[in-house]
Design a protein around this motif. Structure first.
Motif, PDB file in Angstrom:
ATOM      1  N   LEU A   1       0.973  -1.171   0.165  1.00 29.75           N
ATOM      2  CA  LEU A   1       0.137   0.059  -0.065  1.00 29.75           C
ATOM      3  C   LEU A   1       0.669   1.370  -0.081  1.00 29.75           C
ATOM      4  O   LEU A   1       1.935   1.241   0.522  1.00 29.75           O
ATOM      5  N   CYS A   2       0.214   2.368  -0.603  1.00 32.72           N
ATOM      6  CA  CYS A   2       1.000   3.598  -0.642  1.00 32.72           C
ATOM      7  C   CYS A   2       0.107   4.609  -0.752  1.00 32.72           C
ATOM      8  O   CYS A   2      -0.966   4.493  -1.180  1.00 32.72           O
ATOM      9  N   TRP A   3       0.609   6.149  -0.577  1.00 33.47           N
ATOM     10  CA  TRP A   3       0.000   7.174  -0.648  1.00 33.47           C
ATOM     11  C   TRP A   3       0.358   7.862  -1.952  1.00 33.47           C
ATOM     12  O   TRP A   3       1.680   7.807  -2.042  1.00 33.47           O
ATOM     13  N   ILE A   4      -0.476   8.383  -2.945  1.00 30.30           N
ATOM     14  CA  ILE A   4      -0.052   9.119  -4.021  1.00 30.30           C
ATOM     15  C   ILE A   4      -0.463  10.856  -3.396  1.00 30.30           C
ATOM     16  O   ILE A   4      -1.580  10.816  -3.196  1.00 30.30           O
ATOM     17  N   VAL A   5       0.384  11.608  -3.411  1.00 29.14           N
ATOM     18  CA  VAL A   5      -0.006  12.977  -3.145  1.00 29.14           C
ATOM     19  C   VAL A   5       0.388  13.999  -3.853  1.00 29.14           C
ATOM     20  O   VAL A   5       1.202  13.760  -4.844  1.00 29.14           O
ATOM     21  N   ASP A   6       0.021  15.154  -3.468  1.00 30.12           N
ATOM     22  CA  ASP A   6       0.409  16.365  -4.184  1.00 30.12           C
ATOM     23  C   ASP A   6      -0.140  16.204  -5.740  1.00 30.12           C
ATOM     24  O   ASP A   6       0.677  16.480  -6.819  1.00 30.12           O
ATOM     25  N   PHE A   7      -1.481  16.237  -5.828  1.00 28.15           N
ATOM     26  CA  PHE A   7      -2.022  15.882  -7.361  1.00 28.15           C
ATOM     27  C   PHE A   7      -2.102  17.412  -7.660  1.00 28.15           C
ATOM     28  O   PHE A   7      -2.188  18.435  -6.889  1.00 28.15           O
ATOM     29  N   PRO A   8      -1.966  17.701  -9.264  1.00 34.93           N
ATOM     30  CA  PRO A   8      -2.475  18.937  -9.776  1.00 34.93           C
ATOM     31  C   PRO A   8      -3.747  19.240  -9.592  1.00 34.93           C
ATOM     32  O   PRO A   8      -4.632  18.614  -9.166  1.00 34.93           O
ATOM     33  N   MET A   9      -4.088  20.608  -9.109  1.00 31.83           N
ATOM     34  CA  MET A   9      -5.289  21.052  -8.791  1.00 31.83           C
ATOM     35  C   MET A   9      -6.318  21.007 -10.098  1.00 31.83           C
ATOM     36  O   MET A   9      -7.282  20.667  -9.971  1.00 31.83           O
ATOM     37  N   TYR A  10      -5.402  21.420 -11.305  1.00 36.21           N
ATOM     38  CA  TYR A  10      -6.036  21.628 -12.399  1.00 36.21           C
ATOM     39  C   TYR A  10      -5.347  20.902 -13.606  1.00 36.21           C
ATOM     40  O   TYR A  10      -4.121  20.489 -13.487  1.00 36.21           O
ATOM     41  N   GLU A  11      -5.936  20.745 -14.589  1.00 39.62           N
ATOM     42  CA  GLU A  11      -5.451  20.021 -15.835  1.00 39.62           C
ATOM     43  C   GLU A  11      -6.097  20.784 -17.292  1.00 39.62           C
ATOM     44  O   GLU A  11      -7.090  21.436 -17.131  1.00 39.62           O
ATOM     45  N   TRP A  12      -5.573  20.688 -18.124  1.00 37.64           N
ATOM     46  CA  TRP A  12      -5.940  21.296 -19.407  1.00 37.64           C
ATOM     47  C   TRP A  12      -6.927  20.208 -20.118  1.00 37.64           C
ATOM     48  O   TRP A  12      -6.447  18.999 -20.395  1.00 37.64           O
ATOM     49  N   ASN A  13      -8.185  20.667 -20.415  1.00 33.61           N
ATOM     50  CA  ASN A  13      -9.118  19.646 -21.083  1.00 33.61           C
ATOM     51  C   ASN A  13      -8.960  20.122 -22.407  1.00 33.61           C
ATOM     52  O   ASN A  13      -9.579  21.128 -23.019  1.00 33.61           O
ATOM     53  N   GLU A  14      -8.493  18.934 -23.079  1.00 38.60           N
ATOM     54  CA  GLU A  14      -7.968  19.076 -24.570  1.00 38.60           C
ATOM     55  C   GLU A  14      -9.553  19.317 -25.445  1.00 38.60           C
ATOM     56  O   GLU A  14      -9.613  19.947 -26.461  1.00 38.60           O
ATOM     57  N   GLU A  15     -10.451  18.538 -25.111  1.00 44.87           N
ATOM     58  CA  GLU A  15     -11.672  18.469 -25.962  1.00 44.87           C
ATOM     59  C   GLU A  15     -12.360  19.697 -25.584  1.00 44.87           C
ATOM     60  O   GLU A  15     -12.987  20.353 -26.879  1.00 44.87           O
ATOM     61  N   GLN A  16     -12.407  20.416 -24.504  1.00 46.48           N
ATOM     62  CA  GLN A  16     -13.282  21.846 -24.295  1.00 46.48           C
ATOM     63  C   GLN A  16     -12.232  22.757 -24.387  1.00 46.48           C
ATOM     64  O   GLN A  16     -12.870  24.169 -24.340  1.00 46.48           O
ATOM     65  N   GLY A  17     -11.208  22.626 -24.556  1.00 44.59           N
ATOM     66  CA  GLY A  17     -10.045  23.958 -24.713  1.00 44.59           C
ATOM     67  C   GLY A  17      -9.968  24.691 -23.648  1.00 44.59           C
ATOM     68  O   GLY A  17      -9.856  25.903 -23.716  1.00 44.59           O
ATOM     69  N   ARG A  18     -10.191  24.158 -22.359  1.00 47.23           N
ATOM     70  CA  ARG A  18     -10.020  25.129 -21.264  1.00 47.23           C
ATOM     71  C   ARG A  18      -9.597  24.366 -19.984  1.00 47.23           C
ATOM     72  O   ARG A  18      -9.370  23.207 -19.985  1.00 47.23           O
ATOM     73  N   ILE A  19      -9.235  25.130 -18.946  1.00 44.80           N
ATOM     74  CA  ILE A  19      -8.701  24.434 -17.300  1.00 44.80           C
ATOM     75  C   ILE A  19     -10.004  23.790 -16.780  1.00 44.80           C
ATOM     76  O   ILE A  19     -10.859  24.440 -16.767  1.00 44.80           O
ATOM     77  N   ASP A  20      -9.538  22.661 -16.278  1.00 46.47           N
ATOM     78  CA  ASP A  20     -10.719  22.087 -15.562  1.00 46.47           C
ATOM     79  C   ASP A  20     -10.108  21.582 -14.065  1.00 46.47           C
ATOM     80  O   ASP A  20      -8.796  21.265 -14.174  1.00 46.47           O
TER      81      ASP A  20
END
Length: 595
Positions: free
Chosen positions: A431-450
């Protein structure tokens, strides 16, 4: 005597010899041994062997018994002797000499057998799930599931959590999947939604000052089926805590998960202190944010070894785009041409042009073999070998390009290498923790930050980060817990300040009016004193799947749907009567059939 049984079919022991008993259950199988008939009688608790002598008045009825018929038998408990003792059966020291049989319910010819558990088509198993559930392995899986849930409940209460239930009929909310909608009869044209998760409600429970909440929560998502995801509904151990940091959440849930895996893990080792791996590091080392840490392979960046080198393919890619990276996938013991050829063929079957490799030689041999080593030269080849800590007889594979485009394939290649070379330790739960995820990503289909994860998460740096940093550089207090390459849960420290919520959603393209319309309840609640809070929601189905040692959730869910989200047993989804649609003010606009 009781109308149906004095004992269950898993209860009789040597101490019961001489007793007159009554048992009821299902006919597991009937065997004819030289005139004597043996009936294996089965119920929920186990199996008892019953024997009928040809002179018994019950013999004629026993000869006509069909598998899975429900019967009641009367008889005397007698001891088995010698080779007739069955040490693999809890009731194997005794049998019941039958004096009477009554058929309580006769079974028709079976569409799938219960005895022996041969493989059968999934649609048949799901259509006749009540028969499938009688089979020993599936029956045990379902009983293990309830024991795990009982254990989780006990552990949560002992840890100071309180169990509350949240609504099933609620408002639609963008949780990352499609909602199941429920039309309202009394509010024409309006719909409830089944909750994708109790996310907002559990935060409201914290705002209402209840401090520590949990429930075994049903969740509903209209998404496609996968082996580790059921279509329709699933269950999670949903929890939330007030006045906590990320560390507090980890310290609360780790003992609970560790304890359950130790209790039901059949002696496999369990990670004691879950390592914390930043998201970016997980993607670079494992090519996934769901790494299987039983696999010891860690990928490394080998870009500099190829920059300006004689291996023109990679050198040229690096020169053309500064963002190009060359990742090395070590293959301990994989230094053979046959294995490398198999991996190359596999890569091509995955839609890749191939998989470059180096085979490392032993003492007195050149440092590496193969086209890459030949063009790279001995010095650079040796430098790669030294960086990876590989020996003679080992190998290494390479993927090249932009990491965001090849990371998924690289991760699957890492898994393939580890599996083929038997490097994965299957005797543990890692088992492990994955931490520090990005708050936002680029939505390629809609051309905007999500939002890349949970929209209600607290950004690291809070309001200042939202106002001063590139959104794609902002990290959040979001985390996943992963076991053996399976994501058990996502969680986060929540945003508890309305001004941060407004700013966070505006970056994702929500106007103030849209925010009010979709999340007005949460926004209002934050304006009246919200504690810092956070939580997580490990998936019950996935935990049970891992502990049962199966690879498909349908082996641990009592009444699952098929891959097309159909309940073949009950016939759902199904058309409804016209008057029902009329009551709901609904007219159907069905798609036209092609052809």
């Amino acid at each position: 005597m009781h109308a149906y049984r004095t004992h269950n079919c898993g209860e009789l022991r040597k101490s019961d010899v001489g007793k007159t008993v009554r048992l009821s259950g299902w006919v597991h199988r009937v065997r004819d041994h030289g005139g004597l008939l043996f009936i294996d009688l089965r119920d929920h608790y186990g199996l008892t062997q019953c024997v009928i002598d040809p002179n018994s008045t019950a013999f004629a009825a026993a000869e006509k018994l069909k598998p899975e018929s429900v019967i009641r038998v009367d008889g005397e408990v007698v001891a088995r002797v010698g080779e007739t003792i069955n040490p693999n059966l809890p009731t194997g020291d005794v049998e019941v000499a039958v004096s009477g049989i009554e058929v309580l319910s006769e079974a028709r010819e079976l569409p799938l057998p219960v005895f022996g558990e041969p493989d059968y088509p999934e649609d048949t198993r799901l259509k006749y799930r009540f028969l499938d559930l009688r089979r020993d392995t599936l029956h045990k899986n379902i009983m293990k599931r309830q024991a795990i849930i009982w254990s989780l409940r006990r552990r949560m209460r002992e840890a100071g959590f309180f169990e509350f239930q949240t609504p099933i009929l609620t408002a639609s909310s963008p949780e990352g999947a499609r909602d199941y909608l429920v039309p309202s009869r009394v509010h024409p044209g309006k719909f409830y939604a089944l909750p994708q998760a109790p996310q907002q409600f559990k935060q409201l429970i914290m705002i209402a000052s209840f401090d520590r909440y949990f429930q075994i929560a049903p969740c509903f998502r209209d998404e496609d089926a996968r082996a580790d995801r059921s279509p329709g509904e699933f269950y999670q151990l949903d929890l939330e805590m007030s006045f906590v940091t990320q560390d507090d959440v980890f310290n609360a849930i780790e003992p609970i998960l560790r304890g359950v895996f130790e209790e039901f893990g059949d002696g496999k080792s369990v990670t004691q202190k879950f390592p914390r791996i930043p998201y970016a590091e997980a993607m670079r080392k494992y090519g996934t944010d769901k790494p299987d840490l039983r696999n010891p392979i860690e990928m490394q960046d080998a870009t500099e070894h190829f920059r300006g080198s004689g291996f023109k393919i990679f050198a040229g890619m690096i020169e053309m785009d500064v963002n190009t990276r060359i990742w090395a996938i070590p293959a301990p013991t994989g230094g053979s041409r046959a294995f490398c050829d198999r991996m190359n063929s596999w890569a091509q079957s995955e839609g890749q042009p191939g998989l470059g490799y180096i085979i490392f030689g032993g003492d007195g041999e050149p440092p590496g073999k193969g086209p890459i080593a030949n063009n790279l030269g001995p010095v650079r080849t040796q430098a790669i070998r030294d960086q990876l800590g590989l020996q003679g007889g080992d190998g290494v594979f390479f993927v090249a390009g932009l990491p965001q485009e090849f990371a998924d394939f690289a991760g699957r290649a890492r898994t393939k290498v580890g599996t083929e070379l038997n490097l994965i330790d299957k005797n543990q739960f890692a088992l492990c923790w994955i931490v520090d995820f990005p708050m936002y990503e680029w939505n390629e289909e809609q051309g905007r930050i999500d939002f890349s994860h949970n929209p209600f998460s607290m950004p690291q740096g809070e309001l200042q980060a939202l106002e001063t940093k590139d959104p794609l550089d902002i990290l959040a207090y979001q985390y996943d817990v992963v076991c053996n390459g399976v994501e058990l849960s996502s969680g986060a420290i929540r945003n508890h300040k309305p001004e941060i919520m407004e700013k966070a959603f505006s970056i994702a393209g929500y106007s103030k009016n849209e925010l009010e319309a979709q999340f007005g309840g949460m926004l209002r609640a934050l304006q009246y004193g919200a504690p810092p809070h956070g939580g997580i929601a490990p998936g019950i189905d996935r935990i049970v799947m891992l502990l049962a040692g199966v690879e498909n959730l349908r082996e641990v869910v009592m009444f699952p749907m098929n891959q097309r989200a159909e309940d073949l047993l009950m016939g759902a989804p199904a058309p409804v009567f016209e008057n029902q649609l009329k009551e709901l003010h609904i007219k159907l606009a069905l798609p036209k059939l092609k052809g």
